[in-house]
Design a protein around this motif. Structure first.
Motif, PDB file in Angstrom:
ATOM      1  N   GLU A 155     -35.769 -11.316 -62.542  1.00  0.00           N
ATOM      2  CA  GLU A 155     -34.743 -11.018 -63.537  1.00  0.00           C
ATOM      3  C   GLU A 155     -34.529  -9.512 -63.701  1.00  0.00           C
ATOM      4  O   GLU A 155     -33.551  -9.089 -64.320  1.00  0.00           O
ATOM      5  CB  GLU A 155     -35.118 -11.661 -64.863  1.00  0.00           C
ATOM      6  CG  GLU A 155     -35.193 -13.185 -64.804  1.00  0.00           C
ATOM      7  CD  GLU A 155     -35.746 -13.808 -66.066  1.00  0.00           C
ATOM      8  OE1 GLU A 155     -35.086 -13.681 -67.113  1.00  0.00           O
ATOM      9  OE2 GLU A 155     -36.844 -14.407 -66.018  1.00  0.00           O
ATOM     10  N   ASP A 156     -35.428  -8.721 -63.159  1.00  0.00           N
ATOM     11  CA  ASP A 156     -35.319  -7.263 -63.282  1.00  0.00           C
ATOM     12  C   ASP A 156     -34.956  -6.595 -61.955  1.00  0.00           C
ATOM     13  O   ASP A 156     -35.225  -5.409 -61.764  1.00  0.00           O
ATOM     14  CB  ASP A 156     -36.632  -6.674 -63.801  1.00  0.00           C
ATOM     15  CG  ASP A 156     -37.791  -6.844 -62.811  1.00  0.00           C
ATOM     16  OD1 ASP A 156     -37.762  -7.820 -62.018  1.00  0.00           O
ATOM     17  OD2 ASP A 156     -38.712  -6.016 -62.821  1.00  0.00           O
ATOM     18  N   ALA A 157     -34.330  -7.344 -61.046  1.00  0.00           N
ATOM     19  CA  ALA A 157     -34.046  -6.801 -59.712  1.00  0.00           C
ATOM     20  C   ALA A 157     -33.178  -5.553 -59.787  1.00  0.00           C
ATOM     21  O   ALA A 157     -33.500  -4.516 -59.196  1.00  0.00           O
ATOM     22  CB  ALA A 157     -33.391  -7.861 -58.838  1.00  0.00           C
ATOM     23  N   MET A 158     -32.064  -5.625 -60.503  1.00  0.00           N
ATOM     24  CA  MET A 158     -31.181  -4.473 -60.561  1.00  0.00           C
ATOM     25  C   MET A 158     -31.786  -3.361 -61.430  1.00  0.00           C
ATOM     26  O   MET A 158     -31.595  -2.175 -61.162  1.00  0.00           O
ATOM     27  CB  MET A 158     -29.805  -4.887 -61.077  1.00  0.00           C
ATOM     28  CG  MET A 158     -28.699  -3.899 -60.718  1.00  0.00           C
ATOM     29  SD  MET A 158     -28.598  -3.480 -58.934  1.00  0.00           S
ATOM     30  CE  MET A 158     -27.974  -5.005 -58.249  1.00  0.00           C
ATOM     31  N   GLU A 159     -32.531  -3.757 -62.439  1.00  0.00           N
ATOM     32  CA  GLU A 159     -33.237  -2.766 -63.259  1.00  0.00           C
ATOM     33  C   GLU A 159     -34.208  -1.955 -62.409  1.00  0.00           C
ATOM     34  O   GLU A 159     -34.356  -0.737 -62.592  1.00  0.00           O
ATOM     35  CB  GLU A 159     -33.978  -3.479 -64.382  1.00  0.00           C
ATOM     36  CG  GLU A 159     -34.848  -2.592 -65.261  1.00  0.00           C
ATOM     37  CD  GLU A 159     -35.675  -3.388 -66.246  1.00  0.00           C
ATOM     38  OE1 GLU A 159     -36.750  -2.911 -66.634  1.00  0.00           O
ATOM     39  OE2 GLU A 159     -35.247  -4.511 -66.623  1.00  0.00           O
ATOM     40  N   SER A 160     -34.875  -2.612 -61.462  1.00  0.00           N
ATOM     41  CA  SER A 160     -35.824  -1.913 -60.595  1.00  0.00           C
ATOM     42  C   SER A 160     -35.108  -0.943 -59.657  1.00  0.00           C
ATOM     43  O   SER A 160     -35.603   0.160 -59.403  1.00  0.00           O
ATOM     44  CB  SER A 160     -36.631  -2.924 -59.775  1.00  0.00           C
ATOM     45  OG  SER A 160     -37.406  -3.745 -60.620  1.00  0.00           O
ATOM     46  N   ARG A 161     -33.948  -1.350 -59.148  1.00  0.00           N
ATOM     47  CA  ARG A 161     -33.166  -0.426 -58.310  1.00  0.00           C
ATOM     48  C   ARG A 161     -32.724   0.791 -59.122  1.00  0.00           C
ATOM     49  O   ARG A 161     -32.767   1.926 -58.630  1.00  0.00           O
ATOM     50  CB  ARG A 161     -31.969  -1.157 -57.713  1.00  0.00           C
ATOM     51  CG  ARG A 161     -32.336  -2.260 -56.731  1.00  0.00           C
ATOM     52  CD  ARG A 161     -31.112  -2.899 -56.097  1.00  0.00           C
ATOM     53  NE  ARG A 161     -31.512  -3.955 -55.171  1.00  0.00           N
ATOM     54  CZ  ARG A 161     -31.567  -5.253 -55.487  1.00  0.00           C
ATOM     55  NH1 ARG A 161     -31.196  -5.651 -56.705  1.00  0.00           N
ATOM     56  NH2 ARG A 161     -31.954  -6.140 -54.592  1.00  0.00           N
ATOM     57  N   GLU A 162     -32.313   0.530 -60.341  1.00  0.00           N
ATOM     58  CA  GLU A 162     -31.912   1.656 -61.189  1.00  0.00           C
ATOM     59  C   GLU A 162     -33.096   2.592 -61.440  1.00  0.00           C
ATOM     60  O   GLU A 162     -32.956   3.815 -61.401  1.00  0.00           O
ATOM     61  CB  GLU A 162     -31.357   1.149 -62.521  1.00  0.00           C
ATOM     62  CG  GLU A 162     -30.924   2.296 -63.433  1.00  0.00           C
ATOM     63  CD  GLU A 162     -30.310   1.823 -64.736  1.00  0.00           C
ATOM     64  OE1 GLU A 162     -29.985   2.693 -65.574  1.00  0.00           O
ATOM     65  OE2 GLU A 162     -30.155   0.597 -64.926  1.00  0.00           O
ATOM     66  N   ARG A 163     -34.280   2.034 -61.671  1.00  0.00           N
ATOM     67  CA  ARG A 163     -35.456   2.871 -61.904  1.00  0.00           C
ATOM     68  C   ARG A 163     -35.758   3.731 -60.680  1.00  0.00           C
ATOM     69  O   ARG A 163     -36.059   4.931 -60.799  1.00  0.00           O
ATOM     70  CB  ARG A 163     -36.665   1.988 -62.238  1.00  0.00           C
ATOM     71  CG  ARG A 163     -37.925   2.790 -62.532  1.00  0.00           C
ATOM     72  CD  ARG A 163     -39.062   1.907 -62.996  1.00  0.00           C
ATOM     73  NE  ARG A 163     -39.545   1.010 -61.966  1.00  0.00           N
ATOM     74  CZ  ARG A 163     -39.372  -0.307 -61.966  1.00  0.00           C
ATOM     75  NH1 ARG A 163     -38.706  -0.895 -62.937  1.00  0.00           N
ATOM     76  NH2 ARG A 163     -39.874  -1.048 -60.992  1.00  0.00           N
ATOM     77  N   ALA A 164     -35.647   3.139 -59.493  1.00  0.00           N
ATOM     78  CA  ALA A 164     -35.916   3.898 -58.269  1.00  0.00           C
ATOM     79  C   ALA A 164     -34.948   5.055 -58.100  1.00  0.00           C
ATOM     80  O   ALA A 164     -35.338   6.157 -57.691  1.00  0.00           O
ATOM     81  CB  ALA A 164     -35.838   2.964 -57.059  1.00  0.00           C
ATOM     82  N   LEU A 165     -33.670   4.811 -58.410  1.00  0.00           N
ATOM     83  CA  LEU A 165     -32.672   5.873 -58.264  1.00  0.00           C
ATOM     84  C   LEU A 165     -32.771   6.895 -59.386  1.00  0.00           C
ATOM     85  O   LEU A 165     -32.632   8.103 -59.162  1.00  0.00           O
ATOM     86  CB  LEU A 165     -31.274   5.259 -58.240  1.00  0.00           C
ATOM     87  CG  LEU A 165     -30.560   5.295 -56.888  1.00  0.00           C
ATOM     88  CD1 LEU A 165     -29.198   4.638 -56.962  1.00  0.00           C
ATOM     89  CD2 LEU A 165     -30.439   6.720 -56.364  1.00  0.00           C
TER      90      LEU A 165
END
Length: 487
Positions: A155-165
């Motif tokens: 459920e946090d897939a896009m949240e994790s991408r945002e954190r990486a960027l």
């Protein structure tokens, strides 16, 4: 001057035990503005004042190993576009982490190393991954920042991408340079259905990941479960903690690695399990409706071929279903020929097809399916979709491999899962909408390319000793390594 940050990646989860082969048609390949549409969070304040340089991103539903010519062409285009892009300050490497390529090993490390050779040693590269990916020493060395999801289901897939960027952008703006990376692999390889963060011990371990990531001196922390259905030396759990306090990140990486190792015997399936027969019998006897059953062995979101017909064959032998005394939905089997026959017959007419078993023929081979065409529809993922009704059983056939995770996946076919006795879905742990739908739920241990019984799959290339293949193995040395800066 504005920062210039490139975006690239190839993302697929590949079962080396599935006979499916991922070709170019399996990938959603994006370039330019179409690639940028993938990241809605780039409209936020922190992402302003940056020149984004979209290179190429290719993403596929999980499946079998990628054909080498497909990987070669996609990776070559990334490198060519990168060479033509001009100087960059950073690069976002958006991958899954469990891509296998026929005849190759550690594909993500290969791609990351090739990208690094073009970027040079000074450009920061940040990777975002699925927690079911694998982190080899080579991959961890090629990138500068690396993170993964903290939730399964994701459920946090896009949240994790945002954190990486966001971490990449903040690092570039701070001028602090490359952080330290404390990396350690843990000799445990478990399926995602035993490591859901909804349950202990994964729930507490991943809660601790977030706490560590927020500590002063730490930039990020991540724990990877690894990918259980590929047979490569890199397949195992891993921990990476990044930051500027090298003593602290090493200490925290040790803590997380030991916590994962110590919990190895405590990981259990996310739902009660049984054979398909046991699960169906329990479902029919229960008053809970709808009763969901995970047909886990051919789960297309874990790498299954999507056309294993074994479960359908078993359901067709159950008189309570075929007579209409009870209702059931089976989702789904990918079989373009069977769908074409249904289209030719037309809705409301009788049809006889052989369904499935044409890609993954191992467990059953094609199954004879004779019934009435209940509905025909078009789906952006599954292509033309046909439903064949046999008594109370509705079998979903798709032109292309497709997961069934959402209520709309069923209702658009004229089916109402909420009003159905048994809903049997090719899935492992239930995705949120199905999880909320289920009045009760069992996980059936069915055969296929993502069989939950790892010991009967035949791994031979993973590094041993490895739990659970070697349950009596000695405690490993879990001393993190401070990976050298990428060069």
């Amino acid at each position: 001057m504005n920062l210039r940050i490139g975006i690239a990646g190839i993302a697929i989860e590949s079962s080396t035990f599935s006979p499916h082969r991922a070709g170019l048609a399996d990938f959603d390949v994006r370039r330019g503005d179409h690639l940028m549409e993938r990241y809605e969070f780039l409209g936020k304040d922190w992402a302003q004042g940056i020149e984004w340089v979209p290179l190429l991103h290719a993403r596929s539903l999980p499946g079998g190993a990628v054909l080498p010519e497909v990987y070669d062409d996609l990776s070559a285009e990334i490198i060519t576009r990168l060479e033509d892009a001009g100087p960059l300050d950073g690069l976002f490497f958006d991958i899954h982490g469990a891509m296998s390529v026929v005849g190759r090993q550690d594909a993500e490390a290969d791609l990351a190393t090739r990208i690094r050779s073009v970027l040079g040693p000074d450009v920061l590269m940040s990777a975002s991954m699925d927690l079911h990916g694998n982190v080899s020493r080579e991959l961890g060395t090629a990138v500068d920042l690396i993170t993964c999801y903290r939730m399964a289901p994701h459920e946090d897939a896009m949240e994790s991408r945002e954190r990486a960027l966001r971490n990449l952008v903040e690092r570039l703006r701070s001028g602090l340079g490359k952080p330290g990376k404390a990396w350690v692999q843990v000799p445990v390889l478990l399926p995602g259905e035993k490591t859901s963060t909804r349950l202990e011990p994964a729930k507490s371990i991943y809660r601790r990941v977030g706490e560590i990531a927020d500590e002063p001196g730490v930039l990020d922390a991540a724990v990877w479960v690894g990918y259980a259905w590929a047979d490569e030396p890199r397949c195992r759990a891993a921990v990476v903690v990044t930051g500027d306090d090298h003593a602290l990140i090493t200490e925290r990486a040790t803590e997380l690695a030991k916590a994962y190792w110590d919990a190895r015997d405590g990981f259990a399936f996310v739902a009660p399990t049984g054979t398909l027969h046991e699960c169906v019998t329990a479902g029919l006897a229960s008053d809970a409706r709808p009763f969901l059953i995970s047909d886990s062995g051919d789960n297309p979101t874990a790498g299954g071929a999507g056309d294993t017909s074994w479960t359908l064959g078993q359901l067709l032998t159950i008189e309570e279903l075929t007579s209409g005394k009870a209702t059931a939905i089976h989702a789904s089997i990918s079989d373009a020929e069977a769908v074409a026959a249904c289209v030719a017959a037309g809705v409301g007419n009788q049809v006889e097809v052989t369904a499935g078993g044409k890609v993954d023929s191992g467990p059953a081979g094609p199954v004879a399916l004779s019934g009435t065409v209940f509905s025909i529809s078009e789906d952006p993922v599954g292509g033309t979709v046909a439903v064949v009704q046999v008594g109370g059983l509705h079998s979903i056939l798709t032109t292309r491999r497709k997961p069934y995770h959402h209520l709309a996946d069923f209702t658009l076919l004229g089916l109402d899962p909420a009003a159905t006795d048994l809903v049997i879905v090719k899935i492992g742990y239930l995705e949120p909408e199905l999880y909320n739908l289920a009045a009760d739920w069992l996980l059936a241990l069915t055969p296929g390319g993502v069989d939950q019984d790892l010991l009967r799959l035949g791994h031979h290339a993973v590094r041993r000793p490895l739990f659970p293949f070697d349950p009596e193995m000695d405690d490993p040395q879990l001393a993190p390594e401070l990976l050298p800066p990428s060069a």
